[in-house]
Design a protein around this motif. Structure first.
Motif, mmCIF file in Angstrom:
data_model
loop_
_atom_site.group_PDB
_atom_site.id
_atom_site.type_symbol
_atom_site.label_atom_id
_atom_site.label_comp_id
_atom_site.label_asym_id
_atom_site.label_seq_id
_atom_site.Cartn_x
_atom_site.Cartn_y
_atom_site.Cartn_z
ATOM 1 N N ARG A 1 -2.170 -9.021 15.742
ATOM 2 C CA ARG A 1 -1.298 -9.276 14.591
ATOM 3 C C ARG A 1 -0.077 -10.083 14.993
ATOM 4 O O ARG A 1 0.669 -9.652 15.883
ATOM 5 N N LYS B 1 2.573 -10.370 13.463
ATOM 6 C CA LYS B 1 3.791 -9.689 13.035
ATOM 7 C C LYS B 1 4.260 -8.653 14.041
ATOM 8 O O LYS B 1 5.448 -8.520 14.301
ATOM 9 N N THR B 2 3.330 -7.898 14.611
ATOM 10 C CA THR B 2 3.744 -6.815 15.503
ATOM 11 C C THR B 2 3.166 -6.945 16.904
ATOM 12 O O THR B 2 3.577 -6.234 17.818
ATOM 13 N N ASP C 1 0.146 -6.116 17.705
ATOM 14 C CA ASP C 1 -0.882 -5.107 17.928
ATOM 15 C C ASP C 1 -2.277 -5.693 17.722
ATOM 16 O O ASP C 1 -2.477 -6.555 16.886
ATOM 17 N N GLU D 1 0.214 -2.554 3.320
ATOM 18 C CA GLU D 1 1.583 -3.076 3.456
ATOM 19 C C GLU D 1 2.041 -3.751 2.171
ATOM 20 O O GLU D 1 3.181 -3.601 1.753
ATOM 21 N N SER E 1 8.403 -12.899 16.109
ATOM 22 C CA SER E 1 9.136 -12.118 15.111
ATOM 23 C C SER E 1 10.200 -12.951 14.402
ATOM 24 O O SER E 1 10.807 -12.488 13.435
ATOM 25 N N VAL F 1 8.757 -4.341 8.929
ATOM 26 C CA VAL F 1 8.241 -4.389 10.295
ATOM 27 C C VAL F 1 7.899 -2.985 10.768
ATOM 28 O O VAL F 1 6.835 -2.745 11.359
ATOM 29 N N SER G 1 4.719 -1.966 9.238
ATOM 30 C CA SER G 1 3.587 -2.652 9.858
ATOM 31 C C SER G 1 3.226 -2.001 11.181
ATOM 32 O O SER G 1 2.054 -1.850 11.517
ATOM 33 N N GLN G 2 4.252 -1.644 11.936
ATOM 34 C CA GLN G 2 3.982 -0.994 13.215
ATOM 35 C C GLN G 2 3.311 0.351 12.978
ATOM 36 O O GLN G 2 2.341 0.720 13.643
ATOM 37 N N SER H 1 -0.333 -0.193 12.165
ATOM 38 C CA SER H 1 -1.270 -0.740 13.144
ATOM 39 C C SER H 1 -1.189 -0.039 14.500
ATOM 40 O O SER H 1 -1.725 -0.522 15.469
ATOM 41 N N ARG H 2 -0.503 1.072 14.527
ATOM 42 C CA ARG H 2 -0.502 1.850 15.769
ATOM 43 C C ARG H 2 -1.080 3.221 15.486
ATOM 44 O O ARG H 2 -0.969 3.725 14.370
ATOM 45 N N HIS I 1 14.636 -5.555 23.160
ATOM 46 C CA HIS I 1 13.206 -5.331 23.006
ATOM 47 C C HIS I 1 12.444 -6.064 24.105
ATOM 48 O O HIS I 1 11.366 -5.654 24.516
#
Lengths: 414, 480
Positions: free
Chosen positions: A16, A18-19, A21, A35, A255, B382, B385-386, B389-390, B436
């Protein structure tokens, strides 16, 4: 060894943007759709019973939007009536092909489709406009006209909301562009998820936080039927610079796109900065930042053979126009010089000079060669401040019925 | 903009031509009609003395309009030796000289921060440059101080006003000792090359910088570190104002790269005429209305000495960092659209800043926190989204990573806050982004950050527990 999906035991097929992952197809579909759902719920975009017009161009964003809206409407029981609304700008070799895609989508998703065209609304196709203005500034016409065309189409259909497929990349791009252009009013508005609420059809952007790349991935894996050609008239748009910058930024730090939106959302405008007030266009009665909306000014320019009227500083083009007319008039010896061309106009416009307005009006000519030209000739409606009153005092009642006016009347009747 | 004389001296047959196509050598100064020597803006030529008047006016009006400097006040001038700060120094000298029409009413002190360790090399070339900077500073006749970026690792933060009122302890906790600021004195001693920064400290700082994975984060981190060091130096020396020499071009780049790094709410602080986010010390930018070319032209016409120090991204590809990319973007656009820089700077002039008096500030850059946003926000999106997808159940591998993320704070106090997730809570969006990309140990970070974060978390805990705590734990982890 193939990378595993971060969410289940399948092999991942994508990372992804966006993240960062890794996800498998099904987990990605689920995450993407949920989302969007989350955005819709958090922002309270719709209420049950709404009729929602989906702005459909046939491109990836609007195709995915139509698909997702239908899926979510069924899955979460929004109780919405969805309709597709397309605008035909009249661009041969581009829009005619993409509209074919929309027509196929109509059958695939079983949603009603309506197409409104520039030709029926304004009497001009983009092809004809580009013939007049060339390949520079043509996007200004298209953008301004499209905004109104969508509103008109949606009203005709009795829609209560409009949704568009603007994605996170588009919004980030707009933030950057408004900074470059110094457009503080738009800079403040452009990150809002819903715009134009009071009295007018609200427009929402459910994809505000969705990366363009993810939308493409979604369309790609779902094998959605979409049209993917760049508009043949757009390569010279200033927006292109902002777009390239955003893409380059994304390569350095993925990001960045969402970071720009965060920046845009947390910007605040000084209290003493003057903001243009939203009013109603005196000609077409649509929402406008000026006395006369941009669409009407542009249209007037086109109809009078002065296509540059609404581009850049209106008063400059008006002055040139007046000078040309004056020249012609003196050549034909019908009048004495109607427009002096100097900067003293003796009607209080000297005050405007101070405000950087620089208008060169002479209001003496009874024949009113300027016609409607008078109505915002003073400062081009750009709100340079302080000349509003003078402008109104100077304004003469428009006496002539001109072609632009008739066109506008016709289209108001629908 | 170009210098007409340059072309003539080269004996070139091609006379400079403006964009409108007319020859420039013939055109007189727009002010006085004397032969012009340079062209500013699009095609206005200036003669040398009118150009000076123009530059001096822009500088003085920026100071005058702001009405921030009081009569006879002493100010600290950040002097890097580069083009912009050299021009600023020259403008100040000129404004204080007897021939000035109206003398400036403030007294400057110069401060140089030696950042040569960033490049990671120690060479004679760098030593010579350092010596040249030192000579310029001494020659100016103003009191001058010298420090090194390494010192930023050792500075202690001032206590937040809230804890200060509670614990009436040491008056100035920012000064463990004053050895880190070197007074250059007045007498030029020609053979006294400033020492290389202490080797061990340099290594420490280099390791710290290298722990940030991208040049973008490194640059952002160094920028904030430098600012905090300037503030600490000003506090130490008793100044309440610091003048820095950002040109409008520099600021335009800064505005866009701020926005691109999630620092939208700080744009007006970062680029306005003044920045009051640091308690007791204000930054001022008196040459913000002049662009890079005007300042460079000024230096060249008036023979101002400058020293070029390479930065982290000098001679790297344009995509090496966000700031570098933005610089290329802005200068490229400026060449095609000459109003680009002024447009961008004007936009930022209309932006308001956050309330700097708020107490919830970023533990690093001291900006009011911008992370308390509603559900529908970029930050919220965000996080969601995390979340989507986690894995919901933490698997062993991920868990392990999280542990290595947050070791117990190394100086023995068993407060949990030095762990990365806790630390991030005390940072603004932009500083979080940089952190980060930090994969080092949190104990490597400057004490400044960790201390402040610790306090802010304690304050928050105390607020949550208020009414249940009895007044006794004030000093528990106060001053380290």
């Amino acid at each position: 060894m193939p990378r595993k999906c971060g969410n289940c035991t399948n092999n991942a097929v994508l990372k992804r943007p966006k993240t960062g992952d890794a996800l498998c197809k099904d987990c990605f579909y689920w995450a993407f759709e949920e989302e969007i759902h989350q955005t819709i719920v958090d922002a309270g975009l719709f209420s049950p019973g709404d009729t929602v017009a989906i702005g459909a161009s046939g491109g990836k964003d609007s195709t995915v939007l139509a698909h997702t809206m239908k899926v979510l409407n069924d899955r979460h029981d929004y109780g919405l009536k969805l309709i597709l609304l397309s605008v035909d700008e009249g661009i041969t070799g581009y829009r005619d092909d993409s509209l074919e895609t929309v027509k196929r989508n109509q059958q695939q998703y079983d949603l009603p489709l309506t197409i409104v065209s520039y030709e029926e609304l304004y009497g001009w196709t983009m092809d004809a406009i580009v013939e007049q203005i060339g390949l520079k500034n043509n996007c200004t016409f298209c953008g301004v006209f499209r905004r109104q065309a969508l509103d008109r189409g949606a009203m005709k259909l009795g829609a209560t909301k409009i949704v568009t497929g603007h994605n996170a990349d588009d919004i980030a791009e707009t933030v950057i562009m408004n900074v470059l252009r110094g457009d503080i009013a738009r800079l403040r508005r452009c990150t809002a998820i819903t715009t134009g609420a009071d009295g007018y059809l609200p427009r929402c952007k459910p994809f505000k936080y969705a990366y363009e790349k993810e939308i493409v991935m979604y369309a790609y894996f779902k094998q959605l039927d979409y049209f993917s050609t760049e508009c043949i008239y757009s390569p010279n748009a200033y927006r292109g610079y902002a777009r390239t910058y955003i893409k380059d930024l994304e390569k350095i730090r993925p990001s960045a796109i969402i970071d720009i939106i965060h920046s845009g959302e947390s910007l605040s405008v000084k209290k003493d900065v003057k903001m243009p007030q939203q009013t109603v266009c005196s000609v077409c009665k649509f929402v406008s930042s000026n006395e006369v909306c941009k669409a009407c000014v542009l249209l007037e320019g086109l109809n009078k053979g002065r296509p540059r009227l609404g581009i850049g500083k209106t008063h400059k083009e008006r002055r040139k126009w007046e000078e040309d007319l004056a020249e012609e008039a003196s050549r034909l010896s019908l009048h004495n010089t109607a427009v002096s061309g100097s900067s003293d106009c003796g009607q209080g416009c000297a005050r405007d000079e101070v405000n950087g307005c620089g208008s060169v009006f002479v209001g003496a000519d009874e024949d009113d060669v300027n016609g409607d030209g008078r109505r915002n000739g003073c400062c081009g409606g750009t709100g340079s401040g302080g000349c509003g009153t003078t402008q109104r005092e100077n304004r003469m009642p428009a006496q002539k019925v001109i072609t632009a006016r008739t066109t506008m009347r016709n289209l108001l009747d629908f | 903009m170009c210098n007409v004389e340059d072309q003539e001296r080269n004996g070139s047959e091609n006379l400079p031509v403006s964009s409108s196509g007319k020859s420039l050598t013939g055109s007189g100064c727009v002010k006085c009609g004397e032969p012009g020597v340079l062209v500013t803006r699009i095609h206005d030529s200036f003669c040398k003395s009118c150009f000076q008047v123009y530059v001096v006016h822009k500088f003085r009006s920026a100071i005058g309009k702001s009405k921030l400097i009081r009569d006879g006040e002493t100010v600290l001038v950040a002097f890097s030796g580069g083009g912009n700060s050299s021009a600023l120094l020259h403008l100040i000298q000129d404004g204080l000289s007897l021939r000035a029409h109206k003398r400036l009413r403030f007294t400057p002190t110069l401060l140089h921060i030696d950042e040569s360790c960033i490049s990671g090399v120690r060479s004679d070339e760098l030593r010579q440059k350092r010596e040249k900077i030192r000579q310029i500073m001494i020659k100016s006749g103003f009191p001058s101080y010298w420090t090194q970026l390494e010192q930023s690792l050792n500075i202690y933060p001032e206590l937040s006003s809230k804890s200060m009122s509670k614990s009436k302890s040491s008056e100035n906790p920012a000064s463990p000792n004053s050895l880190w600021l070197t007074d250059l004195g007045q007498e030029p001693a020609p053979n006294q090359v400033p020492d290389d920064p202490p080797l061990e400290e340099s290594r420490k700082l280099q390791d710290l910088i290298k722990s940030f994975k991208s040049s973008t984060a490194q640059e952002d981190f160094i920028h904030n570190l430098r600012n905090q060091l300037l503030v600490a130096a000003a506090q130490q020396l008793g100044f309440s104002k610091i003048l820095t020499a950002e040109s409008s071009t520099r600021l335009a780049v800064h505005i866009l790269s701020d926005i691109a790094q999630g620092r939208g709410s700080q744009v007006s602080l970062d680029t306005g005429i003044s920045d009051e986010r640091n308690p007791g010390v204000m930054f001022m930018r008196p040459v913000r209305e002049l662009n890079a070319k005007e300042l460079a032209m000024y230096n060249s016409l008036f023979g101002v000495d400058t020293v070029f120090m390479p930065t982290l991204t000098t001679k790297t590809s344009i995509a090496s960092s966000i700031e570098r990319l933005t610089e290329t973007f802005v200068t490229g656009l400026q060449a095609d659209y000459p109003s680009t820089v002024s447009n961008i700077v004007r936009t930022s002039g209309k932006l308001g800043g956050p309330d700097v008096k708020r107490t919830d500030k970023c533990s690093f850059c001291q900006s009011p926190l911008d992370t308390d946003v509603g559900k529908t926000s970029a930050l919220g999106a965000v996080l969601f989204s995390q979340h989507m997808s986690r894995p919901k159940m933490v698997d062993p591998k991920d868990n392990k990573e999280r542990v290595s993320d947050g070791p117990v704070y190394s100086n023995g106090t068993h407060t949990p806050i030095a762990s990365m997730p806790n630390l991030k809570e005390a940072l603004c969006y932009g500083c979080r982004l940089s952190l980060h990309e930090f994969d080092g140990d949190t104990s490597m970070l400057p004490t400044l950050i960790t201390k402040r974060a610790m306090w802010s978390i304690q304050e928050r805990q105390k607020d949550e527990l208020s009414g249940y705590l009895l007044e006794e734990d004030v000093e528990v982890n106060g001053v380290g």
